[in-house]
Design a protein around this motif. Sequence first.
Motif, PDB file in Angstrom:
ATOM      1  N   UNK A  71       0.485  -1.530   0.200  1.00  0.00           N
ATOM      2  CA  UNK A  71       0.165   0.209   0.057  1.00  0.00           C
ATOM      3  C   UNK A  71       0.730   1.081  -0.380  1.00  0.00           C
ATOM      4  N   UNK A  72       0.964   2.380  -1.053  1.00  0.00           N
ATOM      5  CA  UNK A  72       1.354   3.598  -1.233  1.00  0.00           C
ATOM      6  C   UNK A  72       0.648   4.542   0.416  1.00  0.00           C
ATOM      7  N   UNK A  73       0.071   4.271   0.232  1.00  0.00           N
ATOM      8  CA  UNK A  73      -0.099   4.820   1.578  1.00  0.00           C
ATOM      9  C   UNK A  73       0.462   4.654   3.202  1.00  0.00           C
TER      10      UNK A  73
ATOM     11  N   UNK B 117       3.651   3.739   5.206  1.00  0.00           N
ATOM     12  CA  UNK B 117       4.839   4.449   5.379  1.00  0.00           C
ATOM     13  C   UNK B 117       5.705   3.707   5.010  1.00  0.00           C
ATOM     14  N   UNK B 118       6.759   4.027   4.056  1.00  0.00           N
ATOM     15  CA  UNK B 118       7.910   2.853   4.048  1.00  0.00           C
ATOM     16  C   UNK B 118       8.551   2.742   5.182  1.00  0.00           C
ATOM     17  N   UNK B 119       8.087   3.325   6.166  1.00  0.00           N
ATOM     18  CA  UNK B 119       9.010   2.418   7.335  1.00  0.00           C
ATOM     19  C   UNK B 119       8.732   2.344   8.232  1.00  0.00           C
ATOM     20  N   UNK B 120       6.427   1.372   7.976  1.00  0.00           N
ATOM     21  CA  UNK B 120       5.821   0.782   8.598  1.00  0.00           C
ATOM     22  C   UNK B 120       6.693  -0.713   7.187  1.00  0.00           C
ATOM     23  N   UNK B 121       6.623  -0.604   5.864  1.00  0.00           N
ATOM     24  CA  UNK B 121       6.666  -1.671   5.704  1.00  0.00           C
ATOM     25  C   UNK B 121       8.326  -2.198   5.851  1.00  0.00           C
ATOM     26  N   UNK B 122       9.201  -1.546   5.898  1.00  0.00           N
ATOM     27  CA  UNK B 122      10.824  -1.836   6.629  1.00  0.00           C
ATOM     28  C   UNK B 122      10.330  -2.739   7.814  1.00  0.00           C
ATOM     29  N   UNK B 123       9.500  -1.276   8.923  1.00  0.00           N
ATOM     30  CA  UNK B 123       9.621  -2.308  10.384  1.00  0.00           C
ATOM     31  C   UNK B 123       8.504  -3.256  10.571  1.00  0.00           C
ATOM     32  N   UNK B 124       7.926  -3.755   9.344  1.00  0.00           N
ATOM     33  CA  UNK B 124       7.234  -5.488   9.225  1.00  0.00           C
ATOM     34  C   UNK B 124       8.118  -6.525   9.198  1.00  0.00           C
TER      35      UNK B 124
END
Length: 102
Positions: free
Chosen positions: A78-80, A82-89
């Motif tokens: 999801x582009x909404x 943030x990249x931080x959340x994806x990186x965190x996951x």
Amino acid sequence: NEKIKLVPRVSELILQVIAQCKTQGGISMVELKKALAAGGYDVSKNNSQVYKAVRGLVRTETLVQTAGKGTLESYRFNTQVTAFKVHYLLCCYSKDYACHFT
């Protein structure tokens, strides 16, 4: 005492596969299953678990369904979100993923 083999969750594996996907439109369900099978996951035995995990990731808005229905579905991050959340996951799920929060 026997050591228990730690098996990663299906959602962890799905996130890792989609993170490696370089196409802008995302990855189709067929390609996702092929990548999971190539990684050693028994997709034919756990097919329903793959669908449940993908639906759960869509429900939590980590993934977005970009196109199609059934086996023609495609998913991407999801582009909404943030990249931080994806990186965190990915960092939480994988020990191999570089976890540098800068």
